[in-house]
Design an enzyme around this catalytic site. Structure first.
Site, PDB file in Angstrom:
ATOM      1  N   LEU A   1      36.835  43.421  31.318  1.00  0.00           N
ATOM      2  CA  LEU A   1      37.767  44.173  32.157  1.00  0.00           C
ATOM      3  C   LEU A   1      37.702  43.732  33.613  1.00  0.00           C
ATOM      4  O   LEU A   1      36.619  43.520  34.163  1.00  0.00           O
ATOM      5  CB  LEU A   1      37.462  45.674  32.085  1.00  0.00           C
ATOM      6  CG  LEU A   1      37.425  46.318  30.701  1.00  0.00           C
ATOM      7  CD1 LEU A   1      37.313  47.824  30.848  1.00  0.00           C
ATOM      8  CD2 LEU A   1      38.658  45.949  29.899  1.00  0.00           C
TER       9      LEU A   1
ATOM     10  N   ALA B   1      38.196  31.429  49.715  1.00  0.00           N
ATOM     11  CA  ALA B   1      37.064  31.641  50.616  1.00  0.00           C
ATOM     12  C   ALA B   1      37.253  32.937  51.399  1.00  0.00           C
ATOM     13  O   ALA B   1      38.371  33.355  51.672  1.00  0.00           O
ATOM     14  CB  ALA B   1      36.936  30.469  51.579  1.00  0.00           C
ATOM     15  N   GLY B   2      36.148  33.560  51.732  1.00  0.00           N
ATOM     16  CA  GLY B   2      36.232  34.802  52.493  1.00  0.00           C
ATOM     17  C   GLY B   2      34.877  35.451  52.612  1.00  0.00           C
ATOM     18  O   GLY B   2      33.847  34.782  52.715  1.00  0.00           O
TER      19      GLY B   2
ATOM     20  N   CYS C   1      29.805  44.515  38.766  1.00  0.00           N
ATOM     21  CA  CYS C   1      29.555  43.567  37.678  1.00  0.00           C
ATOM     22  C   CYS C   1      28.964  42.240  38.145  1.00  0.00           C
ATOM     23  O   CYS C   1      27.826  41.926  37.810  1.00  0.00           O
ATOM     24  CB  CYS C   1      30.847  43.316  36.904  1.00  0.00           C
ATOM     25  SG  CYS C   1      31.388  44.719  35.912  1.00  0.00           S
TER      26      CYS C   1
ATOM     27  N   LYS D   1      37.400  45.226  46.093  1.00  0.00           N
ATOM     28  CA  LYS D   1      38.642  44.519  45.808  1.00  0.00           C
ATOM     29  C   LYS D   1      39.771  45.538  45.890  1.00  0.00           C
ATOM     30  O   LYS D   1      39.524  46.750  45.832  1.00  0.00           O
ATOM     31  CB  LYS D   1      38.605  43.868  44.424  1.00  0.00           C
ATOM     32  CG  LYS D   1      38.517  44.857  43.278  1.00  0.00           C
ATOM     33  CD  LYS D   1      38.507  44.169  41.926  1.00  0.00           C
ATOM     34  CE  LYS D   1      39.827  43.519  41.596  1.00  0.00           C
ATOM     35  NZ  LYS D   1      39.895  42.985  40.225  1.00  0.00           N
TER      36      LYS D   1
END
EC number: 1.1.1.22
Length: 440
Positions: A150, A260-261, A268, A331
């Site tokens: 997931l 990139a960041g 997870c 995220k």
């Protein structure tokens, strides 16, 4: 079929609702009474797109119930174990107490010929250990390992429309081929999914257990690779985004996950790669995954780099400077702040004396519980007000769509660090912003 799902956290709640969506009669079991009460009322205890809708449909159909009473699993044909395996407090290894407790509870109340399906991410070797215990208690029962894949923000789709399903069977059932009983039962559970042509891979236990952690390790490696290139780009004046575009056109490499960041986080990838390292060392093959320690280190360095860059942009000191932090979750399309680079950076800036005001569409309640010392503001405009520095660290669509001129009218100083390289630099530069992208 009659299906139980043990563990109603992120994995279990989604899986239970999805199984009901497929037409099965499902009971979800969890020891957390507050979580169960929310789910019984049709309210997800976390943010996940599309979950409220399938949860509502499942409740209306009468095919889905939730309870803290594990005795309700007694008449089920199939039992899914979907509990968490977090990292141990003082070790890289996975904490297996919840898997063990779920198995113990099931073994006492399940039908002696039922099928247990493991979905939790576990150290390789776990399935065989559980299978041995199950054989001793219920010789006619079966265990199959069916790892989940997931992605937060896409969990419902990934459950109902997976790109593959993996079955890990015992050596005895592998010899039976397509006649293996647990395989036939799980095929019945996933009948609608398999009918669409979804690939089904049948393996041994160890391979099935390794599929999930190795997939996560590969993704983490790919992300850390491009972030390592970002470090070199920053030292040489190269543009890591153009570099990723160029090497991503190579079919052997591909462009996805070459962004990139500030790095990866969540519940997870970080804990799974550490657990894989720990298990490899237990097996005496730790050298095979030594590189994953550097993957983890590179990821941590990107967070440090954002803080260093913020200090440089603001003249060498953060003391008393107002910093607007856009994003708290690891995220977008999630409320998960576990091991979130965004929240970590906000906390570090606060610790260095910055007046941090952080905002996020979904993550503020969870962030407040972990770090109440940060100032939180639900309104993006209010968070931006009088800022000396704007820091984008979670690429929510609403942040990517911000108008540079309008934002410029709110802040005190037009300094912007794009921690996800999610914005178009020229648009911000034309609006007289000091734009800084990682590796650019």
């Amino acid at each position: 079929m009659r299906v139980s799902v043990i563990g109603c956290g992120y994995l279990g709640a989604v899986h239970a609702a999805a199984m009901a969506e497929l037409g099965h009669d499902v009971v979800g079991i969890d020891v957390d009474s507050e979580k169960i009460a929310m789910l019984e009322n049709g309210q997800p205890p976390f943010f996940e797109p599309d979950l409220p809708e399938i949860l509502s449909r499942a409740h209306e159909s009468g095919r889905l119930t939730f309870s803290t009473d594990i005795t309700l699993v007694a008449d089920c044909d199939v039992h899914f174990i979907g509990v968490g395996t977090p990292q141990l407090p003082h070790s890289d290894a996975a904490d297996m107490q919840y898997v063990e407790a779920a198995f113990e509870g099931l073994s006492q109340h399940m039908r002696p010929d039922a099928v247990i399906v493991g979905k939790s991410t576990v150290p390789v070797g776990t399935a065989q250990e559980l299978a041995n215990k199950l054989q001793a208690i219920h010789p006619n029962a079966s265990l199959i390992w069916n790892p989940e894949f997931l992605r937060e923000g896409f969990a419902v789709k990934d459950t109902l429309e997976p790109d593959r399903v993996v079955y890990g069977l015992s050596a005895k059932e592998l010899e039976s081929g397509d006649r293996a009983r647990s395989l036939q039962v799980l095929d019945d559970v996933y009948k609608q999914i398999l009918a669409t042509g979804t690939p089904r891979l049948v393996t041994d236990y160890a391979t099935a257990e390794l599929v999930k952690v190795s997939a996560n390790a590969f993704l983490a490696t790919k992300i850390s690779f491009i972030n390592a290139m970002a470090e070199i780009a920053e030292a040489t004046g190269a543009d890591v985004t153009q570099l990723a575009d160029a090497i991503g056109l190579d079919e052997r490499i591909g462009r996805r996950f070459l962004n990139a960041g500030v790095g990866f986080g969540g519940g997870c990838l970080p804990k799974d790669i550490r657990a894989l390292i720990a298990r490899a060392e237990e097996l005496g093959v730790g050298r095979s995954v030594t590189f994953l320690r550097e993957v983890d280190d590179i990821n941590s360095r990107r967070r440090e780099r954002v803080v260093e860059l913020a200090t440089e942009v603001l003249g060498g000191s953060l003391n008393g400077k107002r910093v607007a932090v856009l994003g708290l979750t690891f995220k977008p399309n999630s409320d998960d702040v576990r091991d979130s680079p965004a929240l970590d950076v906000a906390v570090r800036l606060k610790g260095l004396g910055a007046d941090v005001v952080a905002t996020d569409p979904q993550g503020i309640p969870n962030a407040e519980q972990r770090h109440p010392q940060i100032n939180y503001e639900l309104s993006t405009e209010k968070a931006l007000q009088s800022a000396d520095l704007v820091l984008l660290v979670t690429e929510w669509d609403e942040y990517k769509q911000l108008d540079p001129t309008f934002v410029g009218s709110l802040v005190r100083e037009k300094n912007l660090i794009d921690g996800r390289n999610a914005l178009v630099p020229v648009q911000w530069s034309l609006a007289e912003w000091n734009y800084f992208g990682l590796g650019r």
